[in-house]
Design an enzyme around this catalytic site. Structure first.
Site, PDB file in Angstrom:
ATOM      1  N   ASP A  84      -7.380  -3.981  -5.116  1.00 48.18           N
ATOM      2  CA  ASP A  84      -6.979  -2.684  -4.544  1.00 48.18           C
ATOM      3  C   ASP A  84      -5.575  -2.263  -4.984  1.00 48.18           C
ATOM      4  O   ASP A  84      -5.245  -1.080  -5.053  1.00 48.18           O
ATOM      5  CB  ASP A  84      -6.977  -2.739  -3.009  1.00 48.18           C
ATOM      6  CG  ASP A  84      -8.099  -3.542  -2.392  1.00 48.18           C
ATOM      7  OD1 ASP A  84      -8.575  -4.503  -3.031  1.00 48.18           O
ATOM      8  OD2 ASP A  84      -8.491  -3.239  -1.260  1.00 48.18           O
ATOM      9  N   ASP A  93       0.799  -1.227   0.000  1.00 51.31           N
ATOM     10  CA  ASP A  93       0.000   0.000   0.000  1.00 51.31           C
ATOM     11  C   ASP A  93       0.831   1.277   0.000  1.00 51.31           C
ATOM     12  O   ASP A  93       0.326   2.349   0.364  1.00 51.31           O
ATOM     13  CB  ASP A  93      -0.950  -0.006   1.205  1.00 51.31           C
ATOM     14  CG  ASP A  93      -2.143  -0.918   0.970  1.00 51.31           C
ATOM     15  OD1 ASP A  93      -2.643  -0.939  -0.172  1.00 51.31           O
ATOM     16  OD2 ASP A  93      -2.571  -1.603   1.914  1.00 51.31           O
TER      17      ASP A  93
HETATM   18  N1  GLY Z   1      -7.526  -1.468   0.556  1.00 53.07           N
HETATM   19  C1  GLY Z   1      -8.346  -1.946   1.595  1.00 53.07           C
HETATM   20  C2  GLY Z   1      -9.748  -1.539   1.477  1.00 53.07           C
HETATM   21  O1  GLY Z   1     -10.167  -0.974   0.483  1.00 53.07           O
HETATM   22  O2  GLY Z   1     -10.479  -1.800   2.410  1.00 53.07           O
END
Ligand code: GLY
Length: 404
Positions: A183, A123
């Site tokens: 994601d 992330d």
């Molecule tokens: N990237 C984690 C979420 O969208 O909850």
């Protein structure tokens, strides 16, 4: 698509992209939200974020707010959402020129810097690019660039050339060998920036490989996406197609669809590869044609939630989709442009209404209510979330740029 169709499509895309630079002035007549309306939302957002700053411990960043105890849910900078608060402050500073917002953002950037060496998360785009990236965009800063380039190197350590993807999670090793979640498309913008900045293609090449592998394996025939694809690290083959945050493996978790839409739209912007644009358009069609998309255009937390019409809405998904559509409309043909603008306007109107937007001074300082973090884990259900605010403010700013 046949070769000739792809060729014609590519020509249309290129002509559209060239025209885009010159297009903003022609938009104004198609936009129905008034400048005063957008200004008023941004003005409210500035007031809320000043309140949020007052409520916050200096060494932490905000995640959400507990209404019952009137207290913030916070995190250390190692949590995936840590970049959104400074990022939102910087967007609001770019709008208001209010130095208090800038100072608060800069204080949080100092805390965030250490994440540049974090190789345990995918992330880093969310964490470092939504924060330092926004700061550097407002005012170029060699120190911020250095932090981001180090962070981009850290992110590359998670790339596996056999799988041709960046690994998302390290947890659940007994269940998954190499999990990749939809994601993760959102972290590629950071890598594309790193290639532009450094002149080294390795970052952007990994971004393209990851996007291509995602396009191949994450999508169903209707262009909805699976949440988690697990890969075999020896053969690169898909082992599992599953969910972690959706209602079921075969459902369409709303925020996942939003990340996919935003991610492929951004990949087209950065590469001009029409395959990414086609993918983004298909995802937008899936979302906007879905019979379970409510009239106010704010999705239920999962498009296939079994409790619809009583299922919780996810304002964060609505905000991400609105922001993505405001970009995608610029690459579309006239009919698509209109459709995406109308939908994004409805989303902004809904989010800005009392159905989703908190009363001034309430909500711990967060702007929006009613997002869903991880419903099946009973975590962050029907609450404000820092990323919902970030993409809502981004959508307002993108809309304002169309009006200007
Ligand atoms: N990237 C984690 C979420 O969208 O909850």
């Amino acid at each position: 698509m046949k070769k000739i169709e792809i060729y014609v499509f590519n020509i249309v895309i290129l002509l559209t992209a060239v025209a885009c630079n010159n297009m903003t002035t022609k938009y104004a007549e198609h936009l129905t939200l008034k400048s005063e309306f957008i200004d008023s939302q941004l003005h409210d957002a500035v007031s809320q974020y000043k309140l949020l700053a007052e409520n916050l411990n200096d060494s932490l960043v905000p995640k959400s707010y507990y209404k019952d105890s009137d207290s913030l849910e916070t995190s250390k900078t190692s949590w995936w959402t840590s970049g959104f608060y400074p990022g939102t402050l910087l967007y609001l500073y770019s709008y208001s020129s209010d130095k208090e917002l800038l100072t608060e953002a800069q204080e949080k950037l100092v805390l965030l810097e250490k994440e540049k060496d974090n190789t345990h998360t995918h992330d880093l785009g969310f964490m470092l690019y939504c924060s330092f990236g926004n700061a550097n965009r407002l005012s170029e800063n060699p120190h911020y660039k250095e932090i981001m380039l180090t962070g981009a190197e850290s992110l590359l350590t998670r790339y596996n050339p056999t799988v041709q993807s960046i690994r998302s999670w390290d947890h659940n090793g007994e269940k998954w060998q190499f999990p990749v979640i939809i994601d993760n498309m959102m972290n590629l913008e950071f890598l594309n920036w790193a290639t532009r900045e450094s002149g080294d293609n390795k970052f952007g090449e990994v971004a393209k490989k990851h996007a291509n592998t995602t396009m191949k394996n994450h999508f169903r025939d209707d262009y909805s996406s699976y949440h988690v694809i697990d890969y075999d690290t020896v053969s690169g083959a898909v082992r599992h197609k599953q969910t972690a945050q959706g209602e079921g493996d075969e459902t369409a978790w709303a925020r996942g669809q939003a990340w996919g839409l935003y991610g492929f739209t951004m990949m087209f912007r950065d590469t001009k590869d029409s395959a990414y644009l086609r993918q983004a358009i298909h995802i937008a069609d899936f979302i906007l044609n879905h019979p379970n998309l409510p009239d106010d255009k704010i999705p239920y937390w999962d498009f296939d939630a079994s409790t619809i019409p009583n299922a919780k809405r996810d304002a964060s998904a609505g905000a991400i989709i609105a922001s993505a559509l405001l970009e995608l409309q610029a690459y579309g043909d006239p009919a698509q442009k209109k459709r995406y603008l109308v939908a994004a306007e409805q989303m902004i109107k809904s989010l800005s209404s009392s159905s989703y937007k908190a009363k001034p001074g309430a909500n711990g300082g967060f702007i929006l209510e009613h997002s869903v973090g991880h419903l099946t884990a009973n975590s962050e259900v029907d609450v404000p979330l820092t990323y919902a605010d970030y993409y809502y403010v981004e959508a307002l700013i993108r809309y304002k740029e169309l009006l200007d």
